[in-house]
Design an enzyme around this catalytic site. Structure first.
Site, mmCIF file in Angstrom:
data_model
loop_
_atom_site.group_PDB
_atom_site.id
_atom_site.type_symbol
_atom_site.label_atom_id
_atom_site.label_comp_id
_atom_site.label_asym_id
_atom_site.label_seq_id
_atom_site.Cartn_x
_atom_site.Cartn_y
_atom_site.Cartn_z
ATOM 1 N N TYR A 199 0.831 -1.203 0.000
ATOM 2 C CA TYR A 199 0.000 0.000 0.000
ATOM 3 C C TYR A 199 0.869 1.258 0.000
ATOM 4 O O TYR A 199 1.844 1.360 0.742
ATOM 5 C CB TYR A 199 -0.943 0.015 1.192
ATOM 6 C CG TYR A 199 -2.064 -1.007 1.119
ATOM 7 C CD1 TYR A 199 -2.338 -1.710 -0.046
ATOM 8 C CD2 TYR A 199 -2.863 -1.262 2.230
ATOM 9 C CE1 TYR A 199 -3.369 -2.647 -0.107
ATOM 10 C CE2 TYR A 199 -3.890 -2.198 2.179
ATOM 11 C CZ TYR A 199 -4.141 -2.879 1.019
ATOM 12 O OH TYR A 199 -5.153 -3.805 0.960
ATOM 13 N N LEU A 205 -18.618 -2.127 -1.564
ATOM 14 C CA LEU A 205 -19.592 -1.242 -2.191
ATOM 15 C C LEU A 205 -19.442 -1.214 -3.713
ATOM 16 O O LEU A 205 -19.998 -0.354 -4.385
ATOM 17 C CB LEU A 205 -19.461 0.181 -1.629
ATOM 18 C CG LEU A 205 -19.684 0.327 -0.122
ATOM 19 C CD1 LEU A 205 -19.538 1.786 0.299
ATOM 20 C CD2 LEU A 205 -21.049 -0.217 0.296
ATOM 21 N N GLY A 230 -16.765 -0.603 -5.516
ATOM 22 C CA GLY A 230 -15.883 0.439 -6.035
ATOM 23 C C GLY A 230 -16.567 1.766 -6.292
ATOM 24 O O GLY A 230 -16.057 2.603 -7.042
ATOM 25 N N GLY A 231 -17.729 1.984 -5.688
ATOM 26 C CA GLY A 231 -18.433 3.251 -5.849
ATOM 27 C C GLY A 231 -19.295 3.357 -7.088
ATOM 28 O O GLY A 231 -20.002 4.357 -7.281
#
Length: 296
Positions: free
Chosen positions: A51, A208, A210-211
């Site tokens: 990350y 969700l 990825g929006g």
């Protein structure tokens, strides 16, 4: 300690977008965010060595370095196995997966140093390495556990057969896979069946979708889902994302969503969704909307 529905937070706090891959929080903002999550009794934080191109663990660790009291209040998951091309890892010539014992152990040592901690609560293998040797991995896990550097082990993005192969040699506590109304493979490919059979808690990244489900002017398929979400949100005096979390948590395997936000108010909204219990038919209303037709 074996993870159970009662021992793990109802949501896991994802860290992927806290650093340079997202909100780029400074140390003070990290500290405020961590404390906000802990105040909500959400104590599980999900990391990966990659990350922020190998920087987010360091950012998080900078808080723990000065606030040693916080470490005992939380559980830290991190992942290893993906080798990115990065200026922070100049020895990586191509992007690849590596689940050799040497890479796992070296990754853990680096994560411990970055996170400013003596142990990792749960280590996940981030992606299945097509060349992985389960016996070699089991030996690496045994060594890390014996040394007290990792308490529990799991995997991410493993198929049921890959999970079964490794689990037959060393106990795994979770499989973190993509699960959402837009990505329903885990319901049909045996992943969630296996979790229930083995009493393993599945965790869901990108819960969700990825929006995509919140975009205006979406295609007809997304609009159909949005219409059903809106109907249920009105019934439960809830938001669409709360309905989506309730939809995941309805499944008897005990899916734990990984939240990808850096905003405490969004996490508060997610926690309020714990009070929503969809009916059996409402769960299928959303499935049907995502499928685009009546089920067979």
């Amino acid at each position: 300690m074996k993870l159970t529905k009662d021992s793990i937070s109802p949501y896991i706090i994802g860290t992927m977008r806290l650093g340079t891959w997202g909100s780029n929080l400074n140390t003070t903002e990290y500290e405020r965010f961590i404390e906000g999550c802990l105040d909500l009794d959400l104590i599980d934080f999900d990391h990966a060595d990659i990350y922020g191109h190998y920087t987010t663990e360091d950012d998080f660790g900078n808080v723990l370095k000065s606030r040693k009291d916080l470490r005992k209040k939380m559980r830290i998951t991190t992942k290893c196995g993906i080798k990115l091309i990065s200026e922070n890892r100049p020895e990586h010539k191509i992007k690849s997966y590596d689940l050799s014992a040497d890479h796992i152990i070296t990754s853990v040592e680096k994560s411990l140093a970055s996170l400013q901690t003596d142990y990792i609560d749960v280590l996940l293998l981030h992606r299945p390495d097509y060349l992985f040797d389960p016996h070699e991995i089991a030996a690496a896990f045994s060594k890390l556990k014996k040394e007290g550097k990792v308490l529990d082990f799991g995997v991410s993005n493993f198929s049921p057969s890959q999970f079964d192969l490794l689990h037959s040699l060393t106990p795994l506590v979770t499989n973190q896979v993509e699960i959402s109304l837009l990505h329903r493979n885990a319901f049909e490919d045996g992943t969630l069946d296996q979790c229930q059979k083995l009493n393993v808690i599945p965790t869901a990244w990108s819960p969700l979708g990825g929006g995509l489900l919140f975009k205006e002017g979406a295609d007809e398929k997304i609009q159909a889902i949005q219409k059903t979400l809106s109907t249920l949100a009105e019934k439960y005096s809830a938001t669409s994302d709360q309905i989506l979390y309730a939809w995941l948590r309805k499944h008897p395997s005990g899916i734990i969503p990984v939240l990808g936000t850096s905003k405490i108010e969004r996490i508060q909204i997610a926690k309020q969704a714990l009070d929503i219990t969809l009916t059996h038919e409402e769960w299928y209303m959303l499935w049907e909307a995502a499928l685009g037709r009546e089920i067979d």
